[in-house]
Design a protein around this motif. Structure first.
Motif, mmCIF file in Angstrom:
data_model
loop_
_atom_site.group_PDB
_atom_site.id
_atom_site.type_symbol
_atom_site.label_atom_id
_atom_site.label_comp_id
_atom_site.label_asym_id
_atom_site.label_seq_id
_atom_site.Cartn_x
_atom_site.Cartn_y
_atom_site.Cartn_z
ATOM 1 N N PHE A 243 0.835 -1.196 0.000
ATOM 2 C CA PHE A 243 0.000 0.000 0.000
ATOM 3 C C PHE A 243 0.877 1.256 0.000
ATOM 4 C CE2 PHE A 243 -2.486 3.311 2.089
ATOM 5 C CZ PHE A 243 -3.643 3.267 1.337
ATOM 6 N N VAL A 244 1.867 1.241 0.899
ATOM 7 C CA VAL A 244 2.778 2.391 0.975
ATOM 8 C C VAL A 244 3.443 2.625 -0.379
ATOM 9 C CG1 VAL A 244 4.964 3.172 1.966
ATOM 10 C CG2 VAL A 244 3.222 2.187 3.438
ATOM 11 N N THR A 245 3.999 1.546 -0.942
ATOM 12 C CA THR A 245 4.689 1.684 -2.220
ATOM 13 C C THR A 245 3.750 2.178 -3.303
ATOM 14 O OG1 THR A 245 5.861 -0.281 -1.530
ATOM 15 C CG2 THR A 245 6.306 0.506 -3.737
ATOM 16 N N ALA A 246 2.546 1.598 -3.330
ATOM 17 C CA ALA A 246 1.601 1.974 -4.380
ATOM 18 C C ALA A 246 1.248 3.449 -4.271
ATOM 19 C CB ALA A 246 0.357 1.106 -4.279
ATOM 20 N N VAL A 247 1.065 3.914 -3.041
ATOM 21 C CA VAL A 247 0.732 5.334 -2.861
ATOM 22 C C VAL A 247 1.857 6.201 -3.421
ATOM 23 C CG1 VAL A 247 0.459 7.143 -1.141
ATOM 24 C CG2 VAL A 247 -0.792 5.005 -0.891
ATOM 25 N N VAL A 248 3.093 5.855 -3.047
ATOM 26 C CA VAL A 248 4.224 6.682 -3.493
ATOM 27 C C VAL A 248 4.365 6.616 -5.014
ATOM 28 C CG1 VAL A 248 6.718 6.947 -3.407
ATOM 29 C CG2 VAL A 248 5.447 6.438 -1.328
ATOM 30 N N VAL A 249 4.346 5.402 -5.542
ATOM 31 C CA VAL A 249 4.553 5.241 -6.982
ATOM 32 C C VAL A 249 3.454 5.946 -7.762
ATOM 33 C CG1 VAL A 249 4.539 3.539 -8.843
ATOM 34 C CG2 VAL A 249 5.904 3.132 -6.814
ATOM 35 N N SER A 250 2.223 5.831 -7.278
ATOM 36 C CA SER A 250 1.127 6.452 -8.016
ATOM 37 C C SER A 250 1.263 7.963 -8.021
ATOM 38 C CB SER A 250 -0.208 6.089 -7.373
ATOM 39 O OG SER A 250 -0.262 4.729 -7.122
ATOM 40 N N GLU A 251 1.832 8.501 -6.961
ATOM 41 C CA GLU A 251 1.923 9.950 -6.888
ATOM 42 C C GLU A 251 3.104 10.488 -7.690
ATOM 43 O OE1 GLU A 251 -0.416 11.782 -5.250
ATOM 44 O OE2 GLU A 251 0.560 13.411 -6.332
ATOM 45 N N VAL A 252 4.282 9.874 -7.520
ATOM 46 C CA VAL A 252 5.472 10.497 -8.109
ATOM 47 C C VAL A 252 6.154 9.646 -9.167
ATOM 48 C CG1 VAL A 252 5.925 11.820 -6.041
ATOM 49 C CG2 VAL A 252 6.986 9.600 -6.315
ATOM 50 N N GLY A 253 5.655 8.463 -9.431
ATOM 51 C CA GLY A 253 6.304 7.632 -10.444
ATOM 52 C C GLY A 253 7.305 6.674 -9.824
ATOM 53 N N ILE A 254 8.056 6.028 -10.700
ATOM 54 C CA ILE A 254 8.932 4.960 -10.233
ATOM 55 C C ILE A 254 10.272 5.529 -9.811
ATOM 56 C CG2 ILE A 254 10.081 2.827 -10.871
ATOM 57 C CD1 ILE A 254 7.728 2.630 -13.007
ATOM 58 N N ILE A 255 10.500 5.505 -8.500
ATOM 59 C CA ILE A 255 11.784 5.943 -7.972
ATOM 60 C C ILE A 255 12.481 4.704 -7.445
ATOM 61 C CG2 ILE A 255 12.926 7.316 -6.206
ATOM 62 C CD1 ILE A 255 10.734 9.362 -6.581
ATOM 63 N N GLY A 256 13.395 4.219 -8.213
ATOM 64 C CA GLY A 256 14.055 2.978 -7.832
ATOM 65 C C GLY A 256 15.168 3.251 -6.849
ATOM 66 N N PHE A 257 15.872 2.209 -6.490
ATOM 67 C CA PHE A 257 17.137 2.320 -5.804
ATOM 68 C C PHE A 257 17.048 2.665 -4.331
ATOM 69 C CE2 PHE A 257 21.688 3.208 -5.649
ATOM 70 C CZ PHE A 257 22.090 2.118 -6.358
ATOM 71 N N VAL A 258 16.291 3.730 -3.972
ATOM 72 C CA VAL A 258 16.220 4.107 -2.561
ATOM 73 C C VAL A 258 15.769 2.910 -1.733
ATOM 74 C CG1 VAL A 258 15.041 5.561 -0.886
ATOM 75 C CG2 VAL A 258 15.776 6.510 -3.054
ATOM 76 N N GLY A 259 14.746 2.225 -2.238
ATOM 77 C CA GLY A 259 14.168 1.108 -1.505
ATOM 78 C C GLY A 259 15.111 -0.069 -1.360
ATOM 79 N N ILE A 260 16.030 -0.236 -2.289
ATOM 80 C CA ILE A 260 16.990 -1.340 -2.167
ATOM 81 C C ILE A 260 18.164 -0.902 -1.310
ATOM 82 C CG2 ILE A 260 18.511 -2.933 -3.389
ATOM 83 C CD1 ILE A 260 16.888 -2.687 -5.801
ATOM 84 N N VAL A 261 18.654 0.299 -1.562
ATOM 85 C CA VAL A 261 19.952 0.674 -1.009
ATOM 86 C C VAL A 261 19.867 1.162 0.434
ATOM 87 C CG1 VAL A 261 21.884 2.231 -1.284
ATOM 88 C CG2 VAL A 261 20.915 1.110 -3.233
ATOM 89 N N ALA A 262 18.827 1.936 0.758
ATOM 90 C CA ALA A 262 18.767 2.476 2.123
ATOM 91 C C ALA A 262 18.780 1.356 3.173
ATOM 92 C CB ALA A 262 17.545 3.372 2.276
ATOM 93 N N PRO A 263 17.968 0.294 3.020
ATOM 94 C CA PRO A 263 18.057 -0.806 3.997
ATOM 95 C C PRO A 263 19.428 -1.477 3.976
ATOM 96 C CG PRO A 263 16.093 -1.038 2.645
ATOM 97 C CD PRO A 263 16.879 0.061 2.051
ATOM 98 N N GLY A 264 20.011 -1.559 2.781
ATOM 99 C CA GLY A 264 21.335 -2.168 2.676
ATOM 100 C C GLY A 264 22.368 -1.386 3.467
ATOM 101 N N ILE A 265 22.335 -0.052 3.337
ATOM 102 C CA ILE A 265 23.284 0.784 4.077
ATOM 103 C C ILE A 265 23.041 0.615 5.574
ATOM 104 C CG2 ILE A 265 23.926 3.168 4.566
ATOM 105 C CD1 ILE A 265 23.324 3.820 1.685
#
Lengths: 656, 272
Positions: A243-265
């Motif tokens: 739900f969270v992802t869908a809300v963000v993606v629907s509003e601003v489009g596909i922003i990749g990377f943050v979701g993979i890398v921030a938890p990794g860091i």
């Protein structure tokens, strides 16, 4: 966790905060700096147009960046935790492509006078795709591996539909291109007001659920015995995350990377508790996105282009991740740990092989002789067809076989079922080389295209080799390096694509894996290369079986892990380079042919390789043929249709 | 004369150490896990490491199987530093069973045991009838006949453990390292496995180095016991030298009493 490393990262954090402050000073409209922001915040004067602009565009944009970065990073953190895979992203379960489908459908189907905010169709599409993923994985009890696989297949499947629609209705859909690359432009506080309540509630829910959630680390069975309803917890948290992802993606489009890398860091920082991990990921994510957006603004202003922030995130994040990877020592083994449902069965290998070979032969002949023209279907058996159609059929066949082999090798090498040849970034390298050529206005012929593609792929391979050497090519490091590289390269590509260059649509065709241009020479080159490297891979099947034992046991029976990894990486690079240079990047075959072979109960390396090879070739030949006749006179690239057909078949297998 | 030579050879062979630790120590950053240690592991002998959790047994095993390199000192295998051997040559001499063997997806018992033949044949060598019969024998020895085509992941814990032991047997190395091989087994399978290892040791002269928690089992099936405590060797010797009340107290930090086995007369320890 060693102290100097933590110190460096703390410095990094301070430095980025400083950078943000500096960039804000620089990017505020009318060169107003912090003082203008101060005025707007504390002494807002509606008659001052500068303050008005800051209030209505600049500040909401900052807020959106913070909110979206925070939400995406949290979603990524939880997603990686539940799926137990460090390369899972918030969009792994099909949200992004679903939202895109919603956008496309909204543009194409809704009458122009219905003024619906684009948020609603995108959200409906995302929800639809996620429900589909759940429906498919539910049959197998929502095990991580099945969720991941069905998510990726749905993504590819819907992604293929999207690209097909874009190829056909190119003129109407250019806005979707820009949205797809992720833009944070704002012109009021409306989006922030919409996002805040929608995101706050599910995120609070995630924090409330963190205790039963962190018990999931014990594995499904152990968690069940300490009184946690694993299935329900998973379902609820995944729904919240999606739900969270869908809300963000629907509003601003596909922003990749943050979701993979921030938890990794966050994990690299040595944060172990899930609740802290979630929170710190969120903070890092919001800082990352804010920084990326602030850097995007002056560049976009200088070039006059609408530069998408989503692409910029990856562009900036990739080098940082690479640096981080180089700093850390990695465990040499990464098992995507999961509770496997032990439902292995034996199945006769030779009859299956034979059946696939016959099918391949029949389909190839059909593709050669059966065609469609303005008069309808026809059967033509003559020399001309041989000249005309054989090269592309052979091209499809060998590319399918080659990528299937490469995919099996990657998955066995990294021990990760989500890995595919593209994950290493090699095909992105080839694609980027060509995109740059197009951008520079070089009109290149077929041979130069192949040469440049190879050059791009080889340079990426070189970088992977150079970065991997230090860590003895440890799978975990290899995968993340590849992700960083391909994300960075893809970002450049998306920027180019959204710039509306005239060669974009030709590139889109090539990027979807097309066989139109394949000549006899290409087919022979590709064929001989694929034959040599695939044979080599099949000859090395004992290595592939042994590395599944993990490094300790494999070494104990005398396997030189370092040598094996080196040879396999070279094989993968060679196969991917060949296929990408001739056909273009294909996502589906490399990812799913190995799984299809497994679902046909071919488990040992040799059998899996041969079966995957044949399946890959078969799917590609069929896809090429269907693409030719489906929507005459249009042709669809074989790569797209292979995602469509293969995806449908795979979903059927999973749901069966 | 010839007989004498053979006896001599055998004598020499059995007295040469398999492994030799020269002041070998292991530390992670500043934390020393194994103090500088000198130990000889003789050829053709069953040696068991004892001690409570975290005393450095597994670390010592990892030094021997060269998963970890000593932070100081040397580990010698046949008078040669372990790092100098090629992976395959090392595998011909030493086979290692980790404490928790990985779960293998889609590998059958026969396939797993056949992996043990890899150091002999490499990536391309053909498996001959000899190899196949060795694989079959190894499976028979651990009592998994009838399970050949089952997938390892579908077996019970004990069966899985035995499948891995069969792989070690098929490897036919001179020495096997077993890290708690009986942890997943019930009492009868524990006994069976240790008896099998003892029998292989006696019939083939196989060198065995293992970690066991059960002091009575260790005393029954070993020639030599080595006790560790906080990374130091605190006692070693034949079972009868270790099976003493004061030594046991030193090793485990609790009072253990002994009584003679009603039939063999060997001392048996119990909690008083």
């Amino acid at each position: 966790m060693n102290n100097p490393f933590r110190l460096t990262l703390s410095f990094g954090l301070l430095f980025s905060l400083f950078m943000i402050a500096l960039l804000i000073q620089y990017t505020v409209p009318y060169a107003g700096g912090w003082s203008l922001i101060q005025n707007t915040l504390f002494a807002y004067d509606t008659s001052n147009y500068k303050e008005l602009i800051v209030h209505l565009t600049y500040l909401p944009r900052l807020a959106i960046a913070l909110i979206c970065g925070f939400s995406l990073a949290i979603a990524g953190c939880v997603m990686q935790f539940i799926l137990r895979n460090p390369i899972a992203a918030p969009t792994t379960l099909g949200v992004a492509s679903g939202a895109q489908l919603g956008m496309v459908a909204g543009v194409l189907l809704l009458p122009a006078d219905v003024a619906l905010p684009s948020f609603i169709p995108a959200f409906v599409g995302a929800a639809f795709a996620s429900l589909l993923v759940f429906w498919i994985a539910a049959k197998k009890g929502l095990a991580p591996i099945h969720l991941v696989l069905s998510g990726m297949v749905i993504s590819l499947f819907i992604g293929a539909i999207n690209t097909m629609l874009m190829l056909v209705y190119e003129r109407y859909l250019s806005s979707v291109f820009i949205w797809g690359a992720g833009t944070l432009n704002q012109n009021s506080w409306e989006s922030v007001e919409r996002l805040l309540p929608l995101l706050c509630l599910p995120i609070m829910g995630l924090f409330l659920l963190q205790r039963p959630l962190s018990a999931l680390i014990l594995g499904d069975q152990a968690s069940n015995t300490i009184g946690i309803n694993v299935k329900r917890i998973k379902l609820i948290t995944l729904s919240l995350v999606i739900f969270v992802t869908a809300v963000v993606v629907s509003e601003v489009g596909i922003i990749g990377f943050v979701g993979i890398v921030a938890p990794g860091i966050t994990r690299l920082l040595g944060v172990r508790h899930l609740s802290k991990q979630i929170l710190i990921s969120g903070v890092i994510g919001s800082l990352m996105l804010l920084l990326a957006d602030l850097l995007t603004q002056p560049i976009a202003a200088a070039t006059g282009d609408l530069l998408p922030t989503g692409a910029m995130t990856a562009l900036l994040g990739a080098p940082f991740l690479l640096w981080l990877l180089n700093r850390q020592t990695w465990p040499s083994q990464l098992r995507a740990t999961e509770d496997t449902a032990p439902n292995f069965r034996q199945r006769q290998f030779l009859p299956l092989c034979f059946a696939l070979l016959v099918a391949l032969f029949v389909v190839s002949l059909a593709a050669l002789w059966i065609g469609k023209d303005s008069q309808g279907w026809h059967l033509l058996i003559n020399e001309n067809m041989l000249q005309l159609r054989l090269p592309r059929i052979l091209g499809a066949l060998f590319a399918g076989a080659g990528l299937a082999t490469a995919g099996t090798l990657v998955q066995r090498l990294t021990n990760n079922p989500m890995a595919s040849p593209e994950v290493l970034g090699i095909s992105s390298g080839a694609a980027l080389a060509l995109v740059i050529c197009a951008l520079l206005g070089l009109s290149i012929n077929r041979y130069e295209q192949i040469a440049f593609g190879t050059l791009g792929a080889l340079s990426v391979t070189g970088v992977i080799w150079w970065l991997g050497k230090k860590h003895r090519f440890a799978p975990a490091q290899l995968l993340l390096t590849g992700i960083a590289l391909s994300a960075g390269l893809d970002a450049v590509m998306r920027i180019v694509m959204s710039s509306g260059h005239e060669d974009v649509s030709t590139l889109l065709t090539w990027l979807s894996g097309s066989t139109y241009l394949v000549t006899y020479q290409d087919a022979i080159l590709l064929g001989s290369g694929v034959l040599i490297f695939s044979t080599l891979a099949i000859l090395l099947h004992r290595w592939l079986d042994l590395i599944a034992l993990g490094e300790v046991s494999a070494n104990s029976v005398g396997l030189n892990s370092l040598l094996v990894r080196r040879v396999l990486i070279l094989l993968i690079a060679a196969l991917t380079t060949l296929c990408t240079a001739v056909i273009g990047p294909l996502t589906f075959i490399g990812l799913l042919a190995p799984h299809m072979a497994r679902s046909l109960h071919q488990n040992s390396a040799k059998k899996q390789l041969v079966t995957a090879c044949l399946l890959g070739a078969l799917v590609m030949v069929i896809a090429d043929w269907v693409g030719r006749v489906l929507w005459f006179p249009w042709q669809f690239p074989a790569g797209l249709l292979s995602s469509l057909l293969g995806g449908a078949y795979f979903l059927y297998l999973m749901r069966k | 004369m010839i007989l004498y030579a053979i006896v001599c050879c055998k004598f020499i062979q059995y007295n040469k150490p398999m492994f030799q630790l020269n002041n070998a120590a292991f530390a992670v950053s500043t934390h020393t896990i194994l103090q500088p240690t000198n130990i000889l592991f003789k050829k053709g002998v069953v040696t068991t490491l004892l001690g409570h959790n975290g005393c450095g047994k597994s670390t010592l095993m990892k030094l021997l199987s060269r998963q970890n390199l000593p932070s100081q000192g040397q580990v010698l295998l046949d008078d040669q530093e372990v790092t100098q051997l090629k992976q395959k040559d090392f595998a011909l001499k030493v086979a290692y069973l980790p404490q928790h063997p990985p779960i293998t997806e889609g590998v059958t018992v026969t396939e797993l045991v056949r992996f043990g033949r890899y150091p002999w044949k490499g990536a391309f060598g053909r498996y001959t009838d000899h190899d196949h019969s060795l694989v079959a024998q190894a499976i028979a020895k651990v009592g998994l006949e009838g399970y050949q085509e089952r997938f390892v992941a579908t077996l019970s814990g004990g069966e899985r453990q035995r499948a891995w032991v069969a792989m070690l047997l098929a490897q036919q190395s001179e020495c096997i390292l077993l890290d708690e091989p009986t942890s997943a087994l019930d009492i009868s399978h524990q006994h069976e496995l240790l008896a099998l290892i003892r029998e292989l040791n006696e019939s083939l002269g196989l060198t065995v180095i293992m970690v066991l928690h059960d002091i009575n089992m260790a005393a029954k099936f070993s020639d030599h016991l080595i006790a560790l405590h906080s990374g130091k060797v605190i006692a070693q010797g034949a079972p009868e030298d270790i099976m003493k009340v004061d030594v046991l107290k030193q090793i485990y930090g609790m009072d253990l009493a002994l009584f003679p086995h009603p039939i063999t007369g060997h001392p048996i320890s119990y909690i008083p």
